[in-house]
Design a protein around this motif. Structure first.
Motif, PDB file in Angstrom:
ATOM      1  N   GLY A 160      46.979  42.987  36.585  1.00 50.18           N
ATOM      2  CA  GLY A 160      45.841  43.293  37.461  1.00 50.18           C
ATOM      3  C   GLY A 160      46.166  44.178  38.652  1.00 50.18           C
ATOM      4  N   GLY A 161      47.444  44.379  38.950  1.00 47.92           N
ATOM      5  CA  GLY A 161      47.802  45.243  40.080  1.00 47.92           C
ATOM      6  C   GLY A 161      47.256  44.695  41.384  1.00 47.92           C
ATOM      7  N   VAL A 162      46.733  45.590  42.213  1.00 45.91           N
ATOM      8  CA  VAL A 162      46.215  45.185  43.522  1.00 45.91           C
ATOM      9  C   VAL A 162      45.127  44.125  43.375  1.00 45.91           C
ATOM     10  CG1 VAL A 162      44.910  46.002  45.517  1.00 45.91           C
ATOM     11  CG2 VAL A 162      46.811  47.346  44.661  1.00 45.91           C
ATOM     12  N   LEU A 163      44.413  44.142  42.259  1.00 46.73           N
ATOM     13  CA  LEU A 163      43.336  43.172  42.073  1.00 46.73           C
ATOM     14  C   LEU A 163      43.858  41.747  42.086  1.00 46.73           C
ATOM     15  CD1 LEU A 163      41.324  44.914  39.178  1.00 46.73           C
ATOM     16  CD2 LEU A 163      41.118  45.262  41.650  1.00 46.73           C
ATOM     17  N   VAL A 164      45.114  41.542  41.699  1.00 53.72           N
ATOM     18  CA  VAL A 164      45.653  40.170  41.738  1.00 53.72           C
ATOM     19  C   VAL A 164      46.650  39.941  42.860  1.00 53.72           C
ATOM     20  CG1 VAL A 164      45.239  39.600  39.321  1.00 53.72           C
ATOM     21  CG2 VAL A 164      47.444  40.581  39.977  1.00 53.72           C
ATOM     22  N   TYR A 165      47.377  40.976  43.282  1.00 53.88           N
ATOM     23  CA  TYR A 165      48.343  40.690  44.339  1.00 53.88           C
ATOM     24  C   TYR A 165      47.837  41.069  45.731  1.00 53.88           C
ATOM     25  CZ  TYR A 165      50.332  45.454  44.935  1.00 53.88           C
ATOM     26  OH  TYR A 165      50.533  46.771  45.228  1.00 53.88           O
ATOM     27  N   GLY A 166      46.846  41.965  45.799  1.00 50.68           N
ATOM     28  CA  GLY A 166      46.412  42.441  47.107  1.00 50.68           C
ATOM     29  C   GLY A 166      45.094  41.859  47.585  1.00 50.68           C
ATOM     30  N   ILE A 167      44.051  42.043  46.799  1.00 53.32           N
ATOM     31  CA  ILE A 167      42.713  41.631  47.236  1.00 53.32           C
ATOM     32  C   ILE A 167      42.586  40.107  47.103  1.00 53.32           C
ATOM     33  CG2 ILE A 167      40.232  41.953  46.880  1.00 53.32           C
ATOM     34  CD1 ILE A 167      40.813  44.723  45.777  1.00 53.32           C
ATOM     35  N   PRO A 168      42.226  39.425  48.183  1.00 51.95           N
ATOM     36  CA  PRO A 168      42.244  37.963  48.158  1.00 51.95           C
ATOM     37  C   PRO A 168      41.129  37.327  47.349  1.00 51.95           C
ATOM     38  CG  PRO A 168      42.289  38.803  50.429  1.00 51.95           C
ATOM     39  CD  PRO A 168      41.963  39.953  49.531  1.00 51.95           C
TER      40      PRO A 168
END
Ligand SMILES: Cc1cc2nc3c(=O)[nH]c(=O)nc-3n(C[C@H](O)[C@H](O)[C@H](O)COP(=O)(O)OP(=O)(O)OC[C@H]3O[C@@H](n4cnc5c(N)ncnc54)[C@H](O)[C@@H]3O)c2cc1C
Ligand code: FES
Lengths: 476, 303
Positions: A184-192
């Protein structure tokens, strides 16, 4: 099924508000803030659309979602068809409905906005996507006959996922390689979680798996395997590189080594990917923010996500330190608004010059300087300039640095015959997404620099079309 | 899931694992590490690759059970599996054309120094090894290191085995005896590495240490692993893990490594008197209990 109202009536309907969790309550939990439109509100909202013959909103959308058509389907009460209509151009509607900066894109271009308030296109998109999901009837497109061609996709963020989705549909054999343990990229590691529930991403990934995409986690391309090895030894006919802009930038001021100083990437990864907000169930630790003074440096989405996460971890005071003023903030308007509602304190026109710590190596304070706005810079925003002699110290227990990211060199440095620009991003043609290396394409943040989910998805799409052409014609 | 083919204790709380990870085994070089996540709710921890077998497709790691994660890991047996293992990460050790190298391993650091000693010897260097531990029971991989070295000295703090004293005392002796040393490689607890750096500094002998900061991703994405080297901030996972010992700010390293001490204590308390909790968390790793046929296939190799 509702009839479309006459234009005069439509304009009388006020924009339907998004129901949300109470600000005081939600400031202490990680559950989603926005609750989604009810059916009646969605129908009402959809009625507001003026069905322009030349819809400006579509021009404002980076991937050209057929907005007028899908909104019409909402008016008609055919939500599944509406979702299918969006999916023709956007494979992750439940995601973009939540995270796109609509005010600068579709809604910014909406003619209603000139006299009234723009149509809530993002909220409607989210509505139909959630409806489709909850109905368990996500219409998976048919897969073309298998071509026997193998494509490797490096990175599983929005760019990689959208490219994978398109290519597998066209019958190619698609493998996505991801460095982390989750897709998921940022969708799983960045956006809460409170902005984008991870279950939504997981379901979309499961849909792709069902369509035949092979996901391999724990593969760091450049370390575990190189691009050349993938092509020469593992038989991949084409590669799409979508590794994002994942290199954290620090301020390079004294004291950044102190405990309590984080990059936004580390802080958010610990919170989102590693679920450090739930220490009873998950083992990764994070700074104990309870009752502490926590500040985030920056004014983008990442900064808002970090400061609101700190608040939810129990921070006594949560600050944004931003060197320009609110007008220049790149974050989505809704996020800034939500942060204010939740009690985040904004220190605009301030910039850190030094972090101070104690003998045990923990941060204790930040030295700030006040700024004022000068002439516009190359980004068109007024440039912040320091006000001499305005420095002061502010006590602080933790600080999160969210001032942007750069290109991670792992893939580029092990692929010497692929050109990069001065800042280390991959050079790719804007239309074909071809790099300078035959058979290798690139797109998303690793080409554009940190941008948005929808732009990354758009790049993934373009690349898919171009990869397909290369695989079928063999022409480069 | 990555199957464990062999698991055995080398000393109390120090366990060796041979894990199936063919891609990593194929590319790994001495000095590199992996990041392991034991179970779905676990943290990601870096562990140096002690050995690898490209043909068999396995990598070997040696784990000292100190925190919750390493203790859970050490409860696993052959036939079990870990959830994630990723690598090989970090830069490889520099081993070509150095001359005479003193390789120093302290405690479990010996397992980390060992592969580099092997590579150093293979590259034609003259390898003198010094391994040390608090007491005789904690000396590990002695035979392996001996085989990789031209000379081996074993030191124990309490004199229960080998020579009595610290590894730095032996190193000082070698320097005093005028042994021509071109390079020292020291791996072990931070205070030991710092002491080695101070021993070689006056003699101007180039000294390399392998640093073990807290990590998350291991790919340069978070900056949590940053260390101060020569006054500059470096990411140990991609710029290292090996650095010039005379340039490393060891004090900051120790402080950063202690950042989560409180949380670590709380986690240890969670499992201290609760074997049920450990087993619950490890359940997904116990392949044999879920899929007996898989367990049989990978579980046969322990002796
Ligand atoms: C905290 C935060 C909040 C944001 N909020 C918004 C928002 O509200 N709206 C919006 O539109 N945009 C937002 N963005 C920006 C948006 O998320 C990015 O522009 C988008 O995700 C870029 O997509 P991508 O596919 O190019 O890369 P990424 O999403 O970064 O994915 C890249 C993937 O590649 C993997 N990878 C990297 N190197 C390797 C390698 N060598 N081998 C294998 N895998 C590798 C990474 O682990 C990662 O999973 C936000 C960004 C952040 C950080
Ligand atoms: S561990 Fe994240 S950058 Fe090194």
């Amino acid at each position: 099924m509702a009839e479309k109202l006459p234009p005069k009536e439509r304009m009388k309907i006020p924009r339907q508000g998004m129901p949300e969790q109470d600000a005081h309550e939600r400031a202490h939990n990680f559950t989603e803030v926005n609750l989604g439109l009810e059916v009646a509100a969605a129908e009402h909202e959809a009625q507001r659309c003026l069905t322009c013959s030349d819809p400006k909103c579509v021009g404002g959308c980076p991937v050209g979602v057929q907005i007028r058509e899908f909104v019409d389907l909402v008016v008609a009460g055919d939500y599944l068809q509406a979702a299918a209509k969006i999916r023709e151009d956007n494979v992750l509607p439940a995601v973009t409905g939540r995270v796109c900066p609509q005010e600068n894109q579709c809604e910014g271009a909406c003619v209603l906005g000139k006299r009234f308030t723009s149509l809530a296109i993002g909220n409607l998109e989210r509505f139909v996507a959630d409806y489709e999901r909850q109905a368990g009837q996500v219409g998976l497109p048919e897969r073309a006959p298998l071509t026997g061609k193998k494509v490797a996709i490096v990175g599983s963020g929005p760019a990689g996922l959208s490219c994978a989705g398109d290519l597998v549909q066209r019958g190619h054999d698609v493998t996505v390689f991801e460095a982390l343990h989750e897709i998921g990229g940022v969708l799983v590691y960045g956006i809460p979680e409170f902005r984008l529930p991870k279950d939504i991403v997981r379901e979309e990934v499961d849909n792709m798996r069902k369509m035949g995409v092979d996901f391999q986690t724990n593969v760091v391309v450049g370390k575990t395997v190189t691009i050349d090895e993938l092509m020469q030894e593992e038989g991949y006919d084409a590669v799409f590189i979508a590794t994002g802009a994942g290199l954290p930038r620090f301020l390079n001021i004294p004291g950044e080594h102190y405990g309590g100083v984080y990059s936004a990437n580390e802080f958010l990864t610990r919170v989102n990917l590693m679920k450090a907000y739930d220490p009873d169930e998950y083992d990764s630790p994070i700074y104990d923010c309870r009752g502490k003074n926590v500040a985030v440096v920056g004014g983008g989405n990442t900064a808002m996500d970090a400061v609101r996460s700190a608040l939810r971890l129990g921070a006594g005071n949560a600050y944004i330190i931003y060197r320009r003023s609110r007008e220049e903030m790149p974050a989505r308007a809704e996020e800034v608004h939500h942060a204010e509602q939740e009690g985040v304190q904004f220190m605009n026109l301030h910039n850190p010059v030094e972090f101070l710590g104690n003998d045990d190596g923990y941060l204790t304070a930040v030295r700030l300087i006040k700024m004022e706005l000068g002439e516009p810079d190359e980004s068109g925003r007024r440039r912040p300039v320091e006000i001499p002699g305005s420095e002061f110290e502010m006590p602080l227990d933790a600080v999160i640095i969210a001032v942007g990211t750069g290109a991670n060199p792992l893939v580029q440095s092990t692929t010497p015959d692929m050109a990069t620009n001065q800042r280390g991003y991959i050079v790719a043609d804007e239309e074909t997404m071809r790099t300078t290396k035959r058979g290798v394409f690139a797109g998303g943040d690793i080409v554009s620099g940190a941008a948005t989910v929808i732009l990354a998805m758009g790049a993934g799409r373009k690349a898919a079309a171009s990869v397909h052409q290369f695989l079928t014609t063999g022409e480069w | 899931m990555f199957a464990i083919k062999e698991a055995r204790f080398l000393a109390q709380d120090i366990k060796l694992f041979r894990i199936e990870a063919p891609r990593i085994a194929r590319r790994r070089q001495a000095g590199q590490f992996v990041i392991v996540r034991v179970h779905e709710h676990g943290e990601r921890i870096p562990l140096t690759i002690a050995d690898s077998d490209a043909e068999e497709g396995t990598v070997t790691i040696v784990v000292q059970g100190v925190g919750k994660t390493t203790r859970l890991l050490n409860m696993l047996e052959a036939g079990d599996a870990v959830c994630d293992i990723v690598g090989p990460l970090g830069e490889a050790s520099e081993v070509e054309g150095i001359g005479t190298v003193v390789v120093i391993g302290g405690g479990v650091g010996t397992a980390i120094a060992y592969p580099t000693a092997v590579a150093m010897k293979q590259a034609g260097n003259h390898v003198i090894s010094i391994v040390g531990a608090r007491t005789s029971d904690l000396i590990i991989l002695e035979d392996e290191v001996r085989a990789a070295s031209s000379e081996l000295f074993v030191m124990t703090d309490d004199g229960s085995y080998g020579e009595h004293g610290f590894v730095t005392q032996k190193l000082q002796q070698l320097i005093d005896q005028g042994v021509p040393i071109d390079r020292v490689l020291a791996i072990g607890p931070v205070p030991m590495m710092r002491a080695v750096a101070e021993t070689t500094r006056p003699a101007g002998i180039k000294t390399i240490v392998s640093l073990n900061p807290i990590m998350v991703d291991g790919t340069g994405m978070c900056g949590g692993c940053r260390v101060t080297v020569g006054g500059e901030s470096k990411f140990a996972c991609v710029d290292g893990p090996e650095f010039d010992a005379h340039e490393v700010d060891f004090k900051t390293l120790m402080q950063r490594n202690a950042l989560y001490r409180q949380q670590e204590q709380a986690e240890l308390a969670q499992i201290a008197d609760d074997p049920d909790r450990c087993e619950r968390e490890l359940a997904p790793c116990r392949l044999q209990q879920q899929h007996p046929e898989v367990g049989q296939r990978v579980g046969q190799t322990t002796d």
